[in-house]
Design a protein around this motif. Sequence first.
Motif, mmCIF file in Angstrom:
data_model
loop_
_atom_site.group_PDB
_atom_site.id
_atom_site.type_symbol
_atom_site.label_atom_id
_atom_site.label_comp_id
_atom_site.label_asym_id
_atom_site.label_seq_id
_atom_site.Cartn_x
_atom_site.Cartn_y
_atom_site.Cartn_z
ATOM 1 N N ALA A 113 -4.052 7.910 -23.690
ATOM 2 C CA ALA A 113 -3.835 6.943 -23.307
ATOM 3 C C ALA A 113 -2.423 6.481 -22.839
ATOM 4 N N ALA A 114 -1.450 7.387 -23.483
ATOM 5 C CA ALA A 114 0.165 6.988 -23.246
ATOM 6 C C ALA A 114 0.195 7.091 -21.771
ATOM 7 N N THR A 115 -0.394 8.247 -21.202
ATOM 8 C CA THR A 115 -0.226 8.604 -19.839
ATOM 9 C C THR A 115 -0.854 7.513 -18.813
ATOM 10 N N ASN A 116 -2.000 6.860 -19.366
ATOM 11 C CA ASN A 116 -2.616 6.038 -18.551
ATOM 12 C C ASN A 116 -1.631 4.762 -18.623
ATOM 13 N N GLU A 117 -1.036 4.395 -19.654
ATOM 14 C CA GLU A 117 -0.440 3.071 -19.599
ATOM 15 C C GLU A 117 0.999 3.210 -18.473
ATOM 16 N N LEU A 118 1.066 4.541 -17.984
ATOM 17 C CA LEU A 118 2.228 4.389 -17.239
ATOM 18 C C LEU A 118 1.845 4.232 -15.804
ATOM 19 N N THR A 119 0.589 4.057 -15.537
ATOM 20 C CA THR A 119 -0.100 3.845 -14.023
ATOM 21 C C THR A 119 -0.340 2.548 -14.226
ATOM 22 N N VAL A 120 0.017 1.796 -12.997
ATOM 23 C CA VAL A 120 -0.359 0.162 -12.740
ATOM 24 C C VAL A 120 -0.803 0.223 -11.514
ATOM 25 N N ALA A 121 -1.396 -1.022 -11.115
ATOM 26 C CA ALA A 121 -2.163 -1.158 -9.975
ATOM 27 C C ALA A 121 -1.705 -2.361 -8.884
ATOM 28 N N PHE A 122 -1.970 -2.190 -7.773
ATOM 29 C CA PHE A 122 -1.746 -3.354 -6.803
ATOM 30 C C PHE A 122 -2.754 -3.379 -5.890
ATOM 31 N N PRO A 123 -3.148 -4.849 -5.401
ATOM 32 C CA PRO A 123 -3.878 -4.942 -4.412
ATOM 33 C C PRO A 123 -3.590 -4.644 -3.105
ATOM 34 N N TYR A 124 -4.420 -4.080 -2.337
ATOM 35 C CA TYR A 124 -4.156 -3.605 -0.990
ATOM 36 C C TYR A 124 -4.015 -5.026 0.060
ATOM 37 N N GLY A 125 -2.923 -5.204 0.651
ATOM 38 C CA GLY A 125 -3.050 -6.364 1.685
ATOM 39 C C GLY A 125 -2.115 -7.452 1.043
ATOM 40 N N ASP A 126 -1.774 -7.602 -0.152
ATOM 41 C CA ASP A 126 -1.271 -8.484 -0.913
ATOM 42 C C ASP A 126 -0.263 -8.365 -1.202
ATOM 43 N N LEU A 127 0.901 -8.683 -0.425
ATOM 44 C CA LEU A 127 2.510 -8.585 -0.698
ATOM 45 C C LEU A 127 2.928 -9.490 -1.930
ATOM 46 N N ALA A 128 2.374 -10.701 -1.949
ATOM 47 C CA ALA A 128 2.768 -11.483 -3.170
ATOM 48 C C ALA A 128 2.421 -11.106 -4.675
ATOM 49 N N ALA A 129 1.323 -10.341 -4.549
ATOM 50 C CA ALA A 129 0.759 -9.629 -5.735
ATOM 51 C C ALA A 129 1.519 -8.454 -6.108
ATOM 52 N N THR A 130 2.000 -7.651 -5.071
ATOM 53 C CA THR A 130 2.616 -6.553 -5.240
ATOM 54 C C THR A 130 4.221 -6.896 -5.930
ATOM 55 N N GLU A 131 4.857 -7.784 -5.260
ATOM 56 C CA GLU A 131 6.020 -8.429 -5.568
ATOM 57 C C GLU A 131 5.822 -8.826 -7.035
ATOM 58 N N GLU A 132 4.871 -9.638 -7.425
ATOM 59 C CA GLU A 132 4.765 -10.002 -8.854
ATOM 60 C C GLU A 132 4.605 -8.935 -9.913
#
Length: 447
Positions: A176-195
């Motif tokens: 689980a500790a490994t999984n916690e180090l990976t986060v996700a962002f949606p394709y095509g959405d710059l605002a969500a990625t910046e957040e």
Amino acid sequence: MDPKDTEDTEEFRLPRSRQANERLHAVIPGGAHTYAKGDDQYPENLAPVISHGRGAHVWDVDGNRYIEYGSGLRSVSLGHAHPRVIEAVRRELDRGSNFVRPSIVEAEAAERFLATVPTAEMVKFAKNGSDATTAAVRLARAATGRARVAICADHPFFSTDDWFIGTTPMSAGIPAATNELTVAFPYGDLAATEELLTRYQDEVACLILEPATHTEPPPGYLTGLRELADRHGCVLVFDEMITGFRWSEAGAQGLYGVVPDLSTFGKALGNGFAVSALAGRRELMERGGLRHSDERVFLLSTTHGAETHSLAAAMAVQTTYVEEGITARLHALGERLAAGVRDAAAAMGVGDHIVVRGRASNLVFATLDEKGQPSQQYRTLFLRRLLTGGILAPSFVVSSALDDADIDHTVDVVAQACAVYRKALDAGDPTPWVGGRPVKPVFRPRA
């Protein structure tokens, strides 16, 4: 249901393939070396085991010939046993394939690659895409001193390694500790990625994504992502395993004019031979080398990464693409196929249910039910009809070995499949036409 609807599928039997599948499962977990090639991805008892291939055609062990799409999971873009590639490989096989020191072929292959992909300054070869993407992640972590990896949530696959597989339904065995180090962002959405980058300020080592898939990047998206990465001090990684060569000889980065810090190539690079590449800015790549004063990065070190025959294959592929205009041919073939399939589906009244998507050189299809939702049952029905007609098509990804007659035959078979699809929709239940258990998604927690 009219008994005539099932006559062709009842006559279509694959006894030797069925026996071969049993042999495969007895000695290989999953019965294949890639989950996407598993027999669970095909209708029950209709998963052909391949004997050989040439050009755009393959033959199974039962003696059936198929027009093949998505060859080698998109890797065989020139067709099987392409003469220029085979001749280049044969020359190197007679000279030895692996030595205790680098071969001059390694320099030649690297120089050829960097001439083809001029947005990169250095390159290192490996055998598979997972090794290359994981090396990119490691390099980004070393360069930034950060631990988190941000992956594009809308893209299906990046690596077999823990940092990615832990995010899928097949996460067994990954802490689980490994999984916690990976986060996700949606394709095509710059605002969500910046957040996301703001939420994990100074924690994200890299953004990794496919620059394009079945949808084109929104205007300004890749440029905006480049600016975000620069502003937040993280490494921008393009996974060009699929887009490399199919979008342009220099990949999507060459087509869209946005330069990542690192990029990974594979699949079409070797036309079926095992070769992948990690490429990128010299400042980053050299951290895996010997000519710097920073802490060393164990970047890529593979016994077979520089087998001379695979590198020769890669050079022959690049030469063929450039000299014969292969990318343009792939697009022309894909456009012809997409138009034919869409017309056939519309004519049979299923144009809203069998949907062709993607760039012409990389077409996929969706099979939708009465409510317009993706359906594994309808996919099974469709695949059964294609197989019966001599079409092996988990996707509609073309190779340059296809000709107009192949495309025309494919469209004819699709039209016949659409007629049955319409009957199933009218009945409100595809079960009588499925012929057994439905095909299954690759990523699922239970077998």
